[in-house]
Design an enzyme around this catalytic site. Structure first.
Site, PDB file in Angstrom:
ATOM      1  N   LYS A  84       0.854  -1.186   0.000  1.00  0.00           N
ATOM      2  CA  LYS A  84       0.000   0.000   0.000  1.00  0.00           C
ATOM      3  C   LYS A  84       0.893   1.240   0.000  1.00  0.00           C
ATOM      4  O   LYS A  84       1.763   1.404   0.874  1.00  0.00           O
ATOM      5  CB  LYS A  84      -0.829  -0.040   1.286  1.00  0.00           C
ATOM      6  CG  LYS A  84      -2.223   0.490   1.190  1.00  0.00           C
ATOM      7  CD  LYS A  84      -2.883   0.209   2.533  1.00  0.00           C
ATOM      8  CE  LYS A  84      -4.262   0.707   2.609  1.00  0.00           C
ATOM      9  NZ  LYS A  84      -4.790   0.595   3.980  1.00  0.00           N
TER      10      LYS A  84
HETATM   11  C1  E4P Z   1      -8.131   1.774   3.820  1.00  0.00           C
HETATM   12  O1  E4P Z   1      -7.335   1.018   3.292  1.00  0.00           O
HETATM   13  C2  E4P Z   1      -7.915   2.439   5.110  1.00  0.00           C
HETATM   14  O2  E4P Z   1      -7.281   1.565   5.996  1.00  0.00           O
HETATM   15  C3  E4P Z   1      -9.196   2.871   5.780  1.00  0.00           C
HETATM   16  O3  E4P Z   1     -10.333   2.605   5.003  1.00  0.00           O
HETATM   17  C4  E4P Z   1      -9.149   4.207   6.422  1.00  0.00           C
HETATM   18  O4  E4P Z   1     -10.402   4.527   6.944  1.00  0.00           O
HETATM   19  P1  E4P Z   1     -10.664   5.723   7.972  1.00  0.00           P
HETATM   20  O5  E4P Z   1     -10.837   6.978   7.214  1.00  0.00           O
HETATM   21  O6  E4P Z   1     -11.935   5.321   8.678  1.00  0.00           O
HETATM   22  O7  E4P Z   1      -9.470   5.751   8.875  1.00  0.00           O
END
Ligand code: E4P
Length: 219
Positions: A84
């Site tokens: 990622k």
């Molecule tokens: C996605 O890969 C992220 O880990 C996640 O959806 C972040 O979400 P949040 O905005 O609730 O922290």
């Protein structure tokens, strides 16, 4: 459509893995930090629970050359790991290089259609628009998912649309309707989305009516 759990909590992943509904997990530095354990051990434990799942693990280096090296090391931890990388211009060349070398890359923190287009042009395998965080600043997160869907289909890009930052069942339903390839959902949202009061009420009613028959063996 694939469903990922948005967590690094092994108990929660274990709880739902057996259903066969979970196709992967998205971790991030915040999720891993919350667990307070050795992150490598935690990641390996997640891969072990879902050996054929797609597990996203985010880089935490900042200099492009270090991001590249760290990305390769993260990918070598387990076969089913996707690297990622934040959607930042500093990392465009690293993303391109990793893609050219055959690594699977999930571009995270995508907040605009143009960002999504550029990542598709670089050959990323997944793009993750963050719906809840756009809603937080009074922009329409679901609209971005719709725009990205249109862009991917119109130009026939080979990239999966991974709807992220999903806060509730309404978000999940909206990304299903918007044509996301994947939704990554917090375990609590996943759990809440499975239930409906009318299912419970209907089951109770059927059993009550059945008992009126006074039948001991069936069938
Ligand atoms: C996605 O890969 C992220 O880990 C996640 O959806 C972040 O979400 P949040 O905005 O609730 O922290």
């Amino acid at each position: 459509m694939k469903i990922f759990l948005d967590t690094a909590n092994t108990e929660l992943i274990q709880k739902w893995a057996h259903t066969g509904l979970i196709d992967g997990v998205t971790t991030n530095p915040t999720h891993l930090s919350k667990e307070g354990k050795d992150p490598v051990e935690q990641i390996l434990a997640i891969c072990d629970i879902l050996p054929s799942g797609i597990i996203s693990v985010e880089i935490v280096e900042t200099k492009p050359e270090n991001v590249y090296l760290q990305a390769r090391k993260i990918a070598s931890l387990c076969d089913n790991i996707v690297i990622k990388i934040p959607c930042h211009e500093d990392y465009y060349s690293v993303i391109k290089q990793l893609v050219n070398e055959g690594f699977l890359v999930n571009i995270t923190l995508v907040f605009s259609l143009v960002q999504g287009l550029m990542m598709a042009k670089l050959g990323a395998h997944y793009i993750s628009p963050f719906i809840g965080r756009l809603d937080d600043i009074d922009q329409d997160g679901i609209e971005l998912v719709k725009q990205l869907r249109h862009m991917i289909d119109w130009y026939d890009f080979d990239i999966e649309l991974l709807a992220a930052s999903i806060r509730d069942t309404a978000h999940l339903e909206q990304v299903i309707m918007a044509g996301a390839d994947i939704a990554t959902v917090p375990a609590a949202v996943f759990e809440n989305s499975l239930t409906h009061p009318l299912t419970d009420k209907g089951m109770a009613q059927f059993l009550t009516d059945w008992k009126k028959l006074n039948i001991l063996h069936f069938p």
